[in-house]
Design an enzyme around this catalytic site. Structure first.
Site, mmCIF file in Angstrom:
data_model
loop_
_atom_site.group_PDB
_atom_site.id
_atom_site.type_symbol
_atom_site.label_atom_id
_atom_site.label_comp_id
_atom_site.label_asym_id
_atom_site.label_seq_id
_atom_site.Cartn_x
_atom_site.Cartn_y
_atom_site.Cartn_z
ATOM 1 N N VAL A 34 -13.230 -6.386 9.404
ATOM 2 C CA VAL A 34 -12.517 -7.686 9.504
ATOM 3 C C VAL A 34 -11.252 -7.651 10.182
ATOM 4 C CG1 VAL A 34 -11.400 -9.568 8.149
ATOM 5 C CG2 VAL A 34 -13.525 -8.698 7.378
ATOM 6 N N PRO A 54 -4.045 3.139 5.038
ATOM 7 C CA PRO A 54 -3.808 4.638 4.650
ATOM 8 C C PRO A 54 -4.828 5.390 5.607
ATOM 9 C CG PRO A 54 -4.240 2.943 2.756
ATOM 10 C CD PRO A 54 -4.610 2.271 4.143
ATOM 11 N N ASP A 200 -11.232 -13.959 3.230
ATOM 12 C CA ASP A 200 -12.263 -14.394 2.349
ATOM 13 C C ASP A 200 -11.922 -14.949 0.844
ATOM 14 O OD1 ASP A 200 -14.480 -13.590 3.958
ATOM 15 O OD2 ASP A 200 -14.354 -11.611 3.205
#
Length: 615
Positions: A34, A54, A200
């Site tokens: 995404v 990360p 989303d």
């Protein structure tokens, strides 16, 4: 009050905009699939992007490649998100690894106003894994867990200025699966007033990403307001499949043409003409032909702007072919052509000189409409003229006196579509004029063409050329082009229309002053020079039909005219279809609407209107 027939409001839509984020700072949180799509979107909009992910999470290949390919506009911060990321300007993250085991990082040299927050953030890093397990079952538990986890970095109850400095980010895109952390990011963005999109989670989105088709500068966006992204893709594909061929190329070339036009004809005063002319180019040329525009063809197209002419694609190609043919011939007989050019130049000069000697321009007043009210000189000139250029509303009984060529002003109308234009046989008679200025320009062009051919040109104007007839403007225009004009007066409807309707403009005890004005000035605005009420004034209004309601309201409200002062409407004065209608100032607009009054009409407002018509 009668409601206008307007479209009702249909709530529930999104406001679709083309958001300019060039050089703006966008933060993307996450590095997966995404995030990759988000990164492509904002990079194509020329944004500066900080990706926070990360280093123990794998970046998608798309994200990794774009970070590598665009080092000037992208930055990677390989750690968990921290609140201070929203107050760190692009490129100012300085990372020092403290512990390779825990992958904790600190921010060094951060502004003093955020030093406390920075220390807190590095002492207690945000951990997406630690919050997910405690939030799986309930939104309430999720919110509580988020607050507990993040209380050392930022309490949502504390004053914002005490906890963090002003935002250095223009947009935040969260593309992670950590619901509590995403909720915290959303709340933080709300407090900092940064537009945010949480992937989303439609309720936590200030905006949605559309399904977009792009072809160079063309962007077609389809939105379902977050309800059906897949359906948006299907609709977008359908639209893209049905777009004209080379539409992107056409838009690019039109953009270049438009820039050249603005450079050639700068200034706001020619803005309406530029816009109208460019609109006609886009409507009259096919998309695939616009795509072929290049420097030479653009110069030919632009050469028509001065005379407000749009050359068709075929005309441009013919001019190019003619120029190429002439150039080829010139190469063969260069010496002969040189002589011929000199002779042609001499001939052109001689022709222009002859035209100026033989050409004659006369501005003739046509009077109110009755042929018998023409002056003898006006009637003689109509018979002698080689070309008569007439106002549109002059009755045919007057125009029929002309023996030579007659051209009548085009009617005001909206621009036709390409399909409508192609269905009209006589393209030469097809006018694209939409304003009074467009029409005036066309009339001037016709007159100038006739004068350059050495003709006697009669510019036939309604009423008198110098009473709201733009006669002086035309004289100045033709002087600039080397032609002087004669003026033949005409009987103005200002005087003749009231007489025809039995309204004396002056009458002892009722009117000792006459004010002549117009209902419209340049740009279609209502004139602001109507007089303050005086019971001895009579006001004669020309061109007021379309402004009847505004005139009535302004005179009563702003100028203290009584509602019951007589207002006489005279339509087509001195013509077979003349009508005279009585009203008052308060009922003027109502009578105009009910009686379907049309131009040319004159309003006579004042107490003189009741002197003879009452009897």
């Amino acid at each position: 009050m009668v409601r206008s027939a307007i479209d009702p409001i249909r709530p529930g839509a999104s406001l679709i905009l083309a958001w300019q984020i060039k050089h703006k700072h966008v933060v993307i949180i996450g590095g997966g699939f995404v995030a990759a799509g988000r990164l492509v979107n904002v990079l194509e909009a020329d944004a500066k992007v900080t990706v926070i992910c990360p280093d123990n999470e794998e970046l998608s290949e798309t994200v990794r490649q774009h970070l590598q390919d665009h080092p000037q506009t992208t930055r990677l911060v390989p750690r968990e998100f921290q609140d201070t990321d929203l107050t760190t300007p692009f490129g100012e993250h300085t990372l020092t690894k403290v512990s390779s085991a825990s992958s904790i990082f600190t921010l060094e040299d951060y502004p003093a106003t955020t030093a406390t927050t920075t220390a807190a953030a590095t002492a207690t890093p945000i951990s997406s894994n630690s919050s997910v397990s405690s939030a799986q079952g309930s939104p309430a538990l999720s919110a509580a867990s988020t607050t507990t986890t993040l209380e050392s970095t930022l309490s949502l109850d504390d004053p914002l200025e005490d906890a963090i400095s002003g935002p250095a980010v223009d947009m935040v895109l969260s593309a992670i699966d950590d619901i509590p952390l995403s909720t915290h990011i959303y709340n933080l963005c709300k407090r900092l007033r940064i537009p945010v999109n949480i992937a989303d989670v439609p309720p936590q989105c200030d905006f949605y990403f559309c399904s977009t088709h792009r072809d160079k500068s063309l962007q077609v966006a389809v939105s379902t307001s977050g309800k059906g992204p897949k359906l948006a893709n299907l609709v977008r594909r359908h639209i893209a499949d049905h777009l004209p061929d080379r539409v992107g190329d056409a838009i690019e070339q039109v953009g270049i043409l438009r820039a050249k036009l603005r450079k050639m004809a700068p200034g706001p005063e020619v803005g309406p003409k530029r816009m109208g002319w460019m609109s006609r180019v886009c409507e009259q040329w096919r998309m695939e032909d616009l795509a072929t525009l290049e420097e030479r063809t653009m110069q030919i197209v632009l050469s028509g702007f001065k005379d407000n002419v749009v050359f068709s694609y075929e005309q441009v190609q013919a001019k190019i072919a003619e120029a190429e043919s002439t150039a080829a011939e010139s190469e063969k007989i260069e010496s002969k052509v040189t002589v011929a050019e000199d002779l042609a130049a001499d001939h052109t000069i001689a022709q222009d000189t002859l035209a100026q000697k033989t050409a004659r321009l006369v501005l003739v007043g046509a009077g109110p409409g009755d042929p018998e009210l023409l002056t003898l000189k006006a009637a003689r000139l109509l018979e002698e003229a080689d070309l008569v250029v007439a106002d549109r509303l002059i009755p045919m009984e007057v125009i029929d006196l002309a023996k030579g060529e007659v051209r009548i002003a085009p009617k005001k109308r909206t621009v036709l579509t390409v399909e409508q234009k192609s269905s009209i046989d006589d393209q030469d008679s097809l006018s694209t004029a939409t304003t009074s200025d467009d029409i005036q320009e066309q009339l001037n062009k016709w007159c100038l063409q006739g004068l350059r051919e050495g003709k006697t040109v009669v510019r036939l104007k309604q009423g008198d050329p110098f009473i709201f007839g733009r006669g002086a403007e035309e004289i100045l225009f033709f002087r600039e082009h080397g032609f002087d004009a004669e003026v033949v007066p005409g009987i103005s409807s200002v005087l003749s229309a009231p007489l025809s309707a039995n309204v004396p403009l002056t009458h002892r005890g009722s009117s000792s002053q006459v004010v002549i004005t117009t209902g419209q000035v340049k740009g279609g605005r209502l004139s602001d020079n109507f007089p303050v009420y005086d019971d001895q004034k009579t006001v004669v209004v020309l061109m007021g039909v379309g402004k009847a309601k505004e005139i009535s309201e302004m005179m009563q409200t702003d100028l203290s005219w009584p509602a019951n002062v007589p207002a006489v409407i005279i339509e087509n004065a001195h013509c077979a279809n003349e009508r005279a209608m009585d009203a008052t100032l308060s009922t003027l607009a109502q009578v105009v609407e009910e009686q379907n009054v049309v131009p040319p009409s004159v309003f006579v407002i004042g107490w003189a209107g009741s002197v003879l018509r009452q009897a």
